[in-house]
Design a protein around this motif. Structure first.
Motif, PDB file in Angstrom:
ATOM      1  N   SER A 107       5.460 -11.405  -4.736  1.00 12.91           N
ATOM      2  CA  SER A 107       5.515 -11.679  -3.450  1.00 12.91           C
ATOM      3  C   SER A 107       5.817 -11.460  -2.261  1.00 12.91           C
ATOM      4  N   ARG A 108       6.300 -10.801  -2.233  1.00 11.22           N
ATOM      5  CA  ARG A 108       6.337  -9.948  -1.406  1.00 11.22           C
ATOM      6  C   ARG A 108       5.814  -7.996  -0.896  1.00 11.22           C
ATOM      7  N   ASN A 109       5.145  -8.620   0.427  1.00  6.08           N
ATOM      8  CA  ASN A 109       4.663  -7.287   0.460  1.00  6.08           C
ATOM      9  C   ASN A 109       5.499  -6.105   1.173  1.00  6.08           C
ATOM     10  N   ARG A 110       6.871  -6.589   1.386  1.00  2.41           N
ATOM     11  CA  ARG A 110       8.095  -5.063   1.053  1.00  2.41           C
ATOM     12  C   ARG A 110       7.946  -4.575   0.199  1.00  2.41           C
ATOM     13  N   VAL A 111       8.281  -5.433  -0.597  1.00  2.00           N
ATOM     14  CA  VAL A 111       8.187  -4.505  -2.030  1.00  2.00           C
ATOM     15  C   VAL A 111       7.299  -2.882  -2.091  1.00  2.00           C
ATOM     16  N   LEU A 112       5.919  -3.552  -1.778  1.00  3.10           N
ATOM     17  CA  LEU A 112       4.880  -2.568  -2.035  1.00  3.10           C
ATOM     18  C   LEU A 112       4.627  -1.963  -0.524  1.00  3.10           C
ATOM     19  N   THR A 113       4.686  -1.917   0.168  1.00  2.00           N
ATOM     20  CA  THR A 113       5.191  -0.882   1.532  1.00  2.00           C
ATOM     21  C   THR A 113       6.033   0.168   1.635  1.00  2.00           C
ATOM     22  N   ASP A 114       7.120  -0.358   1.227  1.00  2.00           N
ATOM     23  CA  ASP A 114       8.419   0.423   0.906  1.00  2.00           C
ATOM     24  C   ASP A 114       7.879   1.443  -0.390  1.00  2.00           C
ATOM     25  N   CYS A 115       6.981   0.750  -1.250  1.00  2.00           N
ATOM     26  CA  CYS A 115       6.955   1.938  -2.317  1.00  2.00           C
ATOM     27  C   CYS A 115       6.723   3.428  -1.659  1.00  2.00           C
ATOM     28  N   LYS A 116       6.917   4.567  -2.752  1.00  2.00           N
ATOM     29  CA  LYS A 116       6.659   5.824  -1.960  1.00  2.00           C
ATOM     30  C   LYS A 116       6.194   6.374  -2.399  1.00  2.00           C
ATOM     31  N   ARG A 117       4.725   5.570  -3.841  1.00  2.00           N
ATOM     32  CA  ARG A 117       4.432   6.994  -4.413  1.00  2.00           C
ATOM     33  C   ARG A 117       2.832   5.849  -3.370  1.00  2.00           C
ATOM     34  N   PRO A 118       1.196   6.574  -4.106  1.00  3.78           N
ATOM     35  CA  PRO A 118       0.127   5.128  -4.369  1.00  3.78           C
ATOM     36  C   PRO A 118       0.396   4.440  -5.356  1.00  3.78           C
ATOM     37  N   VAL A 119      -0.307   2.886  -4.705  1.00  6.33           N
ATOM     38  CA  VAL A 119      -0.604   1.634  -5.005  1.00  6.33           C
ATOM     39  C   VAL A 119      -1.601   1.417  -5.217  1.00  6.33           C
ATOM     40  N   PHE A 120      -1.987   0.842  -6.412  1.00  4.52           N
ATOM     41  CA  PHE A 120      -3.414   0.380  -6.780  1.00  4.52           C
ATOM     42  C   PHE A 120      -3.061  -0.645  -7.313  1.00  4.52           C
ATOM     43  N   LEU A 121      -3.637  -1.700  -7.304  1.00  2.00           N
ATOM     44  CA  LEU A 121      -3.690  -3.032  -7.054  1.00  2.00           C
ATOM     45  C   LEU A 121      -4.242  -4.210  -7.976  1.00  2.00           C
ATOM     46  N   ILE A 122      -3.965  -4.583  -8.741  1.00  2.70           N
ATOM     47  CA  ILE A 122      -5.261  -5.587  -9.698  1.00  2.70           C
ATOM     48  C   ILE A 122      -4.615  -7.199  -9.693  1.00  2.70           C
ATOM     49  N   THR A 123      -5.647  -7.445  -9.932  1.00  4.01           N
ATOM     50  CA  THR A 123      -5.791  -9.184  -9.685  1.00  4.01           C
ATOM     51  C   THR A 123      -6.614  -9.692 -10.815  1.00  4.01           C
ATOM     52  N   ASP A 124      -6.758 -10.799 -10.821  1.00  2.00           N
ATOM     53  CA  ASP A 124      -7.461 -11.625 -11.905  1.00  2.00           C
ATOM     54  C   ASP A 124      -8.230 -12.912 -11.138  1.00  2.00           C
ATOM     55  N   ARG A 125      -8.318 -12.994  -9.485  1.00  2.00           N
ATOM     56  CA  ARG A 125      -8.634 -13.255  -8.563  1.00  2.00           C
ATOM     57  C   ARG A 125     -10.202 -13.253  -7.895  1.00  2.00           C
ATOM     58  N   GLU A 126     -11.053 -14.422  -7.326  1.00  2.00           N
ATOM     59  CA  GLU A 126     -12.287 -14.003  -7.246  1.00  2.00           C
ATOM     60  C   GLU A 126     -12.305 -14.005  -5.645  1.00  2.00           C
ATOM     61  N   ASP A 127     -11.566 -14.595  -5.235  1.00  3.32           N
ATOM     62  CA  ASP A 127     -12.019 -14.942  -3.709  1.00  3.32           C
ATOM     63  C   ASP A 127     -11.708 -13.737  -3.144  1.00  3.32           C
ATOM     64  N   GLY A 128     -12.212 -13.097  -1.898  1.00  5.65           N
ATOM     65  CA  GLY A 128     -12.191 -12.152  -0.438  1.00  5.65           C
ATOM     66  C   GLY A 128     -10.847 -12.243  -0.208  1.00  5.65           C
ATOM     67  N   SER A 129      -9.958 -13.393  -0.196  1.00  2.00           N
ATOM     68  CA  SER A 129      -8.690 -13.115   0.597  1.00  2.00           C
ATOM     69  C   SER A 129      -7.553 -12.211   0.114  1.00  2.00           C
TER      70      SER A 129
ATOM     71  N   ALA B 153      -8.640  -3.977  -7.233  1.00  2.00           N
ATOM     72  CA  ALA B 153      -9.962  -4.286  -8.502  1.00  2.00           C
ATOM     73  C   ALA B 153      -9.697  -5.879  -9.113  1.00  2.00           C
ATOM     74  N   ASN B 154     -10.683  -6.461  -9.778  1.00  4.38           N
ATOM     75  CA  ASN B 154     -10.612  -7.776 -10.349  1.00  4.38           C
ATOM     76  C   ASN B 154     -10.601  -7.172 -12.167  1.00  4.38           C
ATOM     77  N   THR B 155      -9.657  -7.514 -12.811  1.00  2.00           N
ATOM     78  CA  THR B 155      -9.380  -8.148 -13.842  1.00  2.00           C
ATOM     79  C   THR B 155     -11.037  -8.336 -14.735  1.00  2.00           C
ATOM     80  N   HIS B 156     -12.316  -8.392 -13.956  1.00  2.00           N
ATOM     81  CA  HIS B 156     -13.356  -8.644 -15.323  1.00  2.00           C
ATOM     82  C   HIS B 156     -14.143  -7.816 -15.666  1.00  2.00           C
ATOM     83  N   ILE B 157     -13.557  -6.490 -14.604  1.00  2.00           N
ATOM     84  CA  ILE B 157     -14.575  -5.366 -14.926  1.00  2.00           C
ATOM     85  C   ILE B 157     -13.495  -5.052 -16.745  1.00  2.00           C
TER      86      ILE B 157
END
Length: 235
Positions: free
Chosen positions: A79-101, A115-119
């Motif tokens: 829910s908070r961007n800070r969690v991801l920006t504080d991560c010291k390792r490369p982060v790859f995000l997965i989502t089931d949303r299909e809107d470009g936002s 990437a989207n989970t539809h693949i």
């Protein structure tokens, strides 16, 4: 194995010789409490010799140390961007949303990709590899969604728009695609923040888009980097 060099195995570094068929293990931290993608991708990671590590909480991502090479994270679980920006390792995000936002969040946290989970799980694995090897990677479907409702241009029309960028504006566009914030661009380019903002507005105007997100979608959707290698700049 993940097709990228984890820490200690960067390109050009001396490497330790391993016996035939023995490949260094890549340690992948998974954070997916709702099991959106981890149940299907975990076996694939095991099968090719990677080591999946389950994160018990979002805070574990920020605590990921040298024992972890990268993090695969369900976007909706954080829910908070800070969690991801504080991560010291490369982060790859997965989502089931299909809107470009959702690309906006990936850019704001300088994620290696999204990437989207539809693949298919195997295609998802290739997408993750691509993002970690040469970030950022943005799901083509999400890019198309980010371009809407504006109609898609033909390749030649997109080329002509891109060729009207000056060398400085072209540099700014590449930095936008990398997710660099305005202040970082100013420091790296040796100019003021207001000058960067002016360049950004010029880029958006020349490409016919109204946001940085749409500019990212434009550049990647039309392969601007590849095109500019083949065609000299017109201005």
């Amino acid at each position: 194995m993940l097709g990228w060099p984890p820490e200690g195995r960067a390109s050009g570094e001396a490497t330790v010789e391993h016996p035939k068929d023995e490949v260094p293990t890549v340690r992948v931290m998974l954070y997916d409490p709702n099991q959106v993608f981890s149940a299907s991708i975990r076996p694939l990671l095991h099968r090719r010799g990677d080591l999946p590590i389950e994160a018990r909480s979002a805070k574990a991502l920020a605590a990921a140390d040298a024992q972890v090479d990268c993090c695969l994270v369900a976007l909706e679980a954080v829910s908070r961007n800070r969690v991801l920006t504080d991560c010291k390792r490369p982060v790859f995000l997965i989502t089931d949303r299909e809107d470009g936002s959702v690309l906006r969040k990936a850019v704001s946290v300088s994620a290696a990709g999204i990437a989207n989970t539809h693949i298919l799980p195997s295609e998802l694995l290739r997408a993750i590899d691509a993002g970690l090897a040469s970030p950022p990677y943005y799901d083509p479907q999400l890019l198309r969604a980010a371009l809407q409702p504006a109609p898609l241009l033909g390749d030649q029309d997109a080329l002509e728009l891109a060729h009207h960028l000056t060398p400085r504006e072209d540099d700014v566009l590449r930095r936008i695609v990398r997710g660099e914030p305005t202040s970082h661009m100013a420091d790296q380019m040796g100019v003021s923040v207001s000058t960067v903002r002016s360049h950004v507005q010029n880029v958006l105007g020349k490409l016919g888009v109204n946001s940085r997100l749409a500019a990212i979608a434009f550049a990647i959707n039309y392969g601007i980097d590849t095109v500019r290698e083949k065609h000299p700049q017109l201005s």
